[in-house]
Scaffold this motif. Structure first.
Motif, mmCIF file in Angstrom:
data_model
loop_
_atom_site.group_PDB
_atom_site.id
_atom_site.type_symbol
_atom_site.label_atom_id
_atom_site.label_comp_id
_atom_site.label_asym_id
_atom_site.label_seq_id
_atom_site.Cartn_x
_atom_site.Cartn_y
_atom_site.Cartn_z
ATOM 1 N N ASN A 144 0.812 -1.218 0.000
ATOM 2 C CA ASN A 144 0.000 0.000 0.000
ATOM 3 C C ASN A 144 0.844 1.266 0.000
ATOM 4 O O ASN A 144 0.424 2.308 -0.477
ATOM 5 C CB ASN A 144 -0.918 0.008 1.224
ATOM 6 C CG ASN A 144 -2.106 -0.908 1.032
ATOM 7 O OD1 ASN A 144 -2.691 -0.968 -0.049
ATOM 8 N ND2 ASN A 144 -2.444 -1.640 2.075
ATOM 9 N N GLY B 183 -5.603 -5.544 7.511
ATOM 10 C CA GLY B 183 -4.958 -4.399 8.170
ATOM 11 C C GLY B 183 -5.761 -3.115 8.016
ATOM 12 O O GLY B 183 -5.201 -2.038 7.855
ATOM 13 N N GLY B 184 -7.100 -3.245 8.048
ATOM 14 C CA GLY B 184 -7.941 -2.066 7.948
ATOM 15 C C GLY B 184 -8.052 -1.500 6.543
ATOM 16 O O GLY B 184 -8.551 -0.390 6.355
ATOM 17 N N GLN C 217 -9.750 4.885 0.608
ATOM 18 C CA GLN C 217 -8.387 5.387 0.727
ATOM 19 C C GLN C 217 -8.210 6.703 -0.024
ATOM 20 O O GLN C 217 -8.947 7.011 -0.946
ATOM 21 C CB GLN C 217 -7.368 4.334 0.290
ATOM 22 C CG GLN C 217 -7.415 3.925 -1.145
ATOM 23 C CD GLN C 217 -6.417 2.800 -1.390
ATOM 24 O OE1 GLN C 217 -6.557 1.698 -0.878
ATOM 25 N NE2 GLN C 217 -5.401 3.080 -2.175
ATOM 26 N N ASP C 218 -7.255 7.503 0.406
ATOM 27 C CA ASP C 218 -7.015 8.811 -0.214
ATOM 28 C C ASP C 218 -6.701 8.618 -1.690
ATOM 29 O O ASP C 218 -6.007 7.673 -2.056
ATOM 30 C CB ASP C 218 -5.804 9.505 0.441
ATOM 31 C CG ASP C 218 -5.992 9.706 1.939
ATOM 32 O OD1 ASP C 218 -7.150 9.668 2.392
ATOM 33 O OD2 ASP C 218 -4.977 9.897 2.634
ATOM 34 N N ASN D 1 -0.605 2.336 7.416
ATOM 35 C CA ASN D 1 -1.650 2.841 6.512
ATOM 36 C C ASN D 1 -1.551 4.339 6.253
ATOM 37 O O ASN D 1 -2.405 4.913 5.571
ATOM 38 C CB ASN D 1 -3.033 2.505 7.068
ATOM 39 C CG ASN D 1 -3.317 1.018 6.985
ATOM 40 O OD1 ASN D 1 -2.614 0.287 6.293
ATOM 41 N ND2 ASN D 1 -4.334 0.566 7.697
ATOM 42 N N ALA E 37 0.292 5.901 4.331
ATOM 43 C CA ALA E 37 0.431 6.192 2.902
ATOM 44 C C ALA E 37 -0.922 6.308 2.197
ATOM 45 O O ALA E 37 -1.040 7.006 1.195
ATOM 46 C CB ALA E 37 1.277 5.106 2.231
ATOM 47 N N ILE E 38 -1.941 5.629 2.702
ATOM 48 C CA ILE E 38 -3.223 5.664 1.972
ATOM 49 C C ILE E 38 -4.365 6.293 2.767
ATOM 50 O O ILE E 38 -5.403 6.609 2.207
ATOM 51 C CB ILE E 38 -3.661 4.241 1.540
ATOM 52 C CG1 ILE E 38 -3.592 3.266 2.708
ATOM 53 C CG2 ILE E 38 -2.848 3.756 0.364
ATOM 54 C CD1 ILE E 38 -4.198 1.916 2.392
ATOM 55 N N PHE E 39 -4.180 6.475 4.081
ATOM 56 C CA PHE E 39 -5.299 6.965 4.895
ATOM 57 C C PHE E 39 -5.005 8.276 5.619
ATOM 58 O O PHE E 39 -5.741 8.656 6.522
ATOM 59 C CB PHE E 39 -5.693 5.906 5.936
ATOM 60 C CG PHE E 39 -6.587 4.810 5.393
ATOM 61 C CD1 PHE E 39 -7.525 5.082 4.407
ATOM 62 C CD2 PHE E 39 -6.500 3.512 5.890
ATOM 63 C CE1 PHE E 39 -8.358 4.080 3.913
ATOM 64 C CE2 PHE E 39 -7.335 2.505 5.410
ATOM 65 C CZ PHE E 39 -8.265 2.791 4.414
ATOM 66 N N LEU E 40 -3.940 8.969 5.258
ATOM 67 C CA LEU E 40 -3.568 10.180 5.989
ATOM 68 C C LEU E 40 -4.686 11.222 5.950
ATOM 69 O O LEU E 40 -5.147 11.705 6.991
ATOM 70 C CB LEU E 40 -2.264 10.766 5.421
ATOM 71 C CG LEU E 40 -1.780 12.051 6.095
ATOM 72 C CD1 LEU E 40 -1.455 11.813 7.555
ATOM 73 C CD2 LEU E 40 -0.550 12.618 5.377
ATOM 74 N N ASN E 41 -5.155 11.559 4.764
ATOM 75 C CA ASN E 41 -6.183 12.604 4.631
ATOM 76 C C ASN E 41 -7.489 12.178 5.287
ATOM 77 O O ASN E 41 -8.130 12.952 5.994
ATOM 78 C CB ASN E 41 -6.426 12.944 3.162
ATOM 79 C CG ASN E 41 -5.194 13.575 2.533
ATOM 80 O OD1 ASN E 41 -4.339 14.101 3.245
ATOM 81 N ND2 ASN E 41 -5.079 13.477 1.218
ATOM 82 N N ARG E 42 -7.885 10.931 5.037
ATOM 83 C CA ARG E 42 -9.117 10.409 5.627
ATOM 84 C C ARG E 42 -9.078 10.529 7.146
ATOM 85 O O ARG E 42 -10.024 10.995 7.777
ATOM 86 C CB ARG E 42 -9.304 8.945 5.239
ATOM 87 C CG ARG E 42 -10.506 8.314 5.901
ATOM 88 C CD ARG E 42 -10.334 6.833 6.183
ATOM 89 N NE ARG E 42 -9.311 6.549 7.205
ATOM 90 C CZ ARG E 42 -9.138 5.358 7.769
ATOM 91 N NH1 ARG E 42 -9.890 4.347 7.393
ATOM 92 N NH2 ARG E 42 -8.204 5.167 8.677
ATOM 93 N N GLY F 1 -4.033 -0.710 11.879
ATOM 94 C CA GLY F 1 -4.961 -1.308 10.921
ATOM 95 C C GLY F 1 -6.392 -1.307 11.431
ATOM 96 O O GLY F 1 -7.149 -2.246 11.191
ATOM 97 N N ALA F 2 -6.780 -0.242 12.135
ATOM 98 C CA ALA F 2 -8.132 -0.162 12.704
ATOM 99 C C ALA F 2 -9.167 0.166 11.638
ATOM 100 O O ALA F 2 -8.881 0.878 10.679
ATOM 101 C CB ALA F 2 -8.163 0.910 13.787
#
Lengths: 522, 102
Positions: free
Chosen positions: A396, A426-427, A491-492, B47, B49-54, B79-80
């Motif tokens: 990812n 992993g969410g 995801q962003d 996570n 890398a993919i969930f920062l903005n969220r 990984g919540a």
């Protein structure tokens, strides 16, 4: 760098500096079916002094004698798994001797070999051809700091590249668990026994010079199975140890008790059953992953109950597959790579356990590889996308952390290819709008099976009908994705600006299916 | 949003103490709230890398519901799922306020 958009919409280069020209991917069998025979690189003729002594205790002496020069290509196999000490041993010696800019072309790189990153940084390795890249090495390459060309190939693709001469091996350094003083090698005996030497057989056949490295030198004749015959081995280097036997011969993988993995396995098995593929003469390959291995439990029970005898089990062979063969559920197993110690024993004693080379296994450009005879394969994945494309290489965060292996080879060859994976990990939802990297094109994937339902490729209307007829939990891939994203969130969006190309990914036919791009801050 | 804004202006801002909620077990997250000179959200984990903005958006939404200022929040994500993330952030903030009241 000139690039082109290939048939699945991925931008790939038409040439890679220091490697050569490439064509963009078109279709799974397009280039194969229209192939006009052309001359291939033949194994080089060589002569050895009659009755010469091939054995030496000096790795350095053997390297000198091999004629290795800067810029040449060296190869290794990865059959010793994480117990391998041969790759680090040889690379360290080559560095010590002052070699530079070698092409490092192993069949794959075990997870434990972070040291390869150091040998790139010090200039010993100037090009990398492999199936897999993980850990520190993966981060080095993905961050762009490696600064060397990297080509990732499947097992079948590597066999093709070696046979056609795209990979021209100058010196193969082959770890030999047992070797007699004439150079006959066996993988299935000795303190470092690993089972099949399938990938090494191809290297030994086509390399200009072969150095066997052994910790179990025996008087001829070698007992039992010969993996590589003496006439392909130029020198034998005797060393104290090939590595850590505990990590070479890992115990048989246990069947998972994770309820989610078991549900995936059950769904995969039910789909196999519904498709009508489990019939006498059935051929099968499964991976070593949790859900994949658990499928064999359901399959075994069913085949016994129905009295079905399959034809062959293929691939990376696990202890479970070899047990099913011993119990008479499959007539033979064709083993290009053994997964655990239980298999090693079977290979040395069981005539139905056949050691095959990587070309026999998966090379599309020969007169018949076994993956083309497969009825069903169960495959793992890092993630998939709504077009059924599969990524097994890039995490990812964008870093390389996987291996191409036989994924695209078996998916293309098998009549029923199933990708088994949890719907989220992993969410993070496992189904993407578009996977970060395509290893296996969606048009070769028949179904994706999760614990929350079975997703069937719209190209396989027949399979969809069979599955719906037997009331399997079929769900549309978009619907499942939405359901999962309600839990994980979306995801962003990724930056639209693509990073520089740090590695190219070949499809099995040699065309480029995708490339790996630079990610900063790794 | 307007309603919350009104609270913010009419109620005096509350002070907080350091507090946390959650664990570092896989599929969970550990959220720590501490008083700070400037507001901040720090999101850590694989996570990112993919969930920062969220995740920053979720954290901001929750923080806006409370009349506090100058809090720094750190989220260590293992990984919540989103519900877990929200629950942990809310609980950490509630604890930070509760601690200050006592």
């Amino acid at each position: 760098m000139k690039t082109r958009i290939n048939a699945i919409g991925r931008e790939v280069p038409l040439d890679v500096r220091g490697v050569g020209e490439f064509v963009p991917y078109e279709s799974p069998f397009g280039r194969i079916d229209t192939f006009a025979s052309r001359s291939v690189t033949h194994a080089r003729l060589r002569v050895a002094e009659r009755g010469q002594n091939k054995v030496t205790d000096s790795l350095e002496g053997a390297i000198r004698k091999s004629g290795l020069e800067d810029g040449m290509t060296i190869s290794f196999h990865h059959h010793l798994r994480n117990g391998d000490a041969v790759i680090p041993m040889v690379l360290e010696k080559l560095k010590e001797m002052g070699f530079r800019n070698l092409t490092f072309a192993p069949s794959s790189i075990p997870d434990s070999h972070d040291c390869v990153a150091d040998y790139i940084e010090c200039g010993l390795i100037g090009r990398l051809y492999t199936s897999g890249v993980r850990g520190k090495l993966g981060r080095l390459i993905s961050s762009g700091r490696a600064g060397i060309p990297v080509v990732i190939r499947s097992h079948g693709g590597r066999a093709r590249a070696i046979e056609e001469g795209t990979i021209s091996i100058d010196v193969a350094f082959l770890a030999a668990p047992t070797c007699d003083s004439l150079g006959n090698i066996s993988g299935s005996t000795g303190p470092s026994a690993c089972g099949s030497l399938g990938y090494a057989i191809t290297d030994a056949t086509y390399a200009a010079h072969v150095i066997a490295i052994t910790d179990n030198l025996v008087d001829p004749p070698i007992k039992g199975r010969v993996s590589i015959p003496q006439y392909r081995v130029d020198q034998i280097v005797r060393v104290a140890s090939l590595g850590d036997p505990q990590k070479i011969a890992t115990g048989a993988a246990r069947i998972t008790r994770n309820p989610s993995d078991l549900k995936i396995a059950e769904n995969a098995f039910r789909l196999m059953k519904a498709s009508g593929i489990i019939a006498p003469g059935f051929s099968f390959q499964m991976g070593a992953g949790g859900a994949s291995l658990a499928v064999s439990v359901y399959l075994e029970e069913y085949m016994k109950k129905k009295g079905i005898v399959g034809s062959f089990g293929l691939g990376g062979i696990s202890g479970h597959m070899s047990r099913m063969q011993r119990e008479g559920l499959f007539k033979a197993i064709f083993d290009v790579q053994s997964f655990d110690a239980a298999v090693t024993e079977s290979m040395s004693e069981n005539p139905g356990h056949v050691e095959i080379d990587s070309s026999w296994y998966a090379n599309p450009f020969n007169s018949g590889c076994l993956v083309h005879n497969l009825d069903c394969v169960i495959l793992a994945a890092l993630d998939v996308d709504i077009n059924f494309n599969v990524n097994v290489l890039v995490g990812n965060d964008g870093a390389l952390r996987g291996a191409s292996g036989g994924h695209c080879d078996t998916a293309a060859g098998a009549r029923l290819s199933i990708v088994a994976l949890p719907s989220f990990r992993g969410g993070v939802c496992s189904i993407k709008d578009s996977v970060r990297n395509v290893t296996t094109p969606g048009e070769t994937v028949d179904a994706i099976v999760t614990e929350r339902g079975i997703l069937i490729n719209p190209l396989r209307k027949d399979l969809l009908e069979s599955a719906e007829f037997t009331k399997l939990p079929v769900i549309d891939i978009h619907d499942l994705k939405r359901r999962i994203e309600k839990m994980t969130g979306r995801q962003d969006p990724r930056d639209s600006v693509n990073g520089d190309i740090v590695a190219v990914v070949e499809y099995r036919d040699g065309s480029l299916i995708d490339c790996v791009r630079q990610v900063e801050d790794l | 949003m307007k309603f919350h804004h009104k609270i913010r202006t009419e109620v005096s801002l509350l002070t907080i103490v350091a507090a946390s909620a959650g664990t570092l077990e896989s599929s969970d997250c550990l959220v720590t709230v501490v008083p700070a000179e400037v507001d901040g959200i720090r999101y850590e984990g694989a996570n990112r890398a993919i969930f920062l903005n969220r995740t920053e958006k979720i954290a901001r939404e929750i923080m806006e519901r409370y009349p506090i200022e100058n809090a720094s929040i750190r989220i260590q994500d293992q990984g919540a799922l989103e519900v877990t993330l929200r629950a942990r952030i809310e609980t950490a903030v509630e604890r930070a306020l509760e601690g200050a009241r006592q």
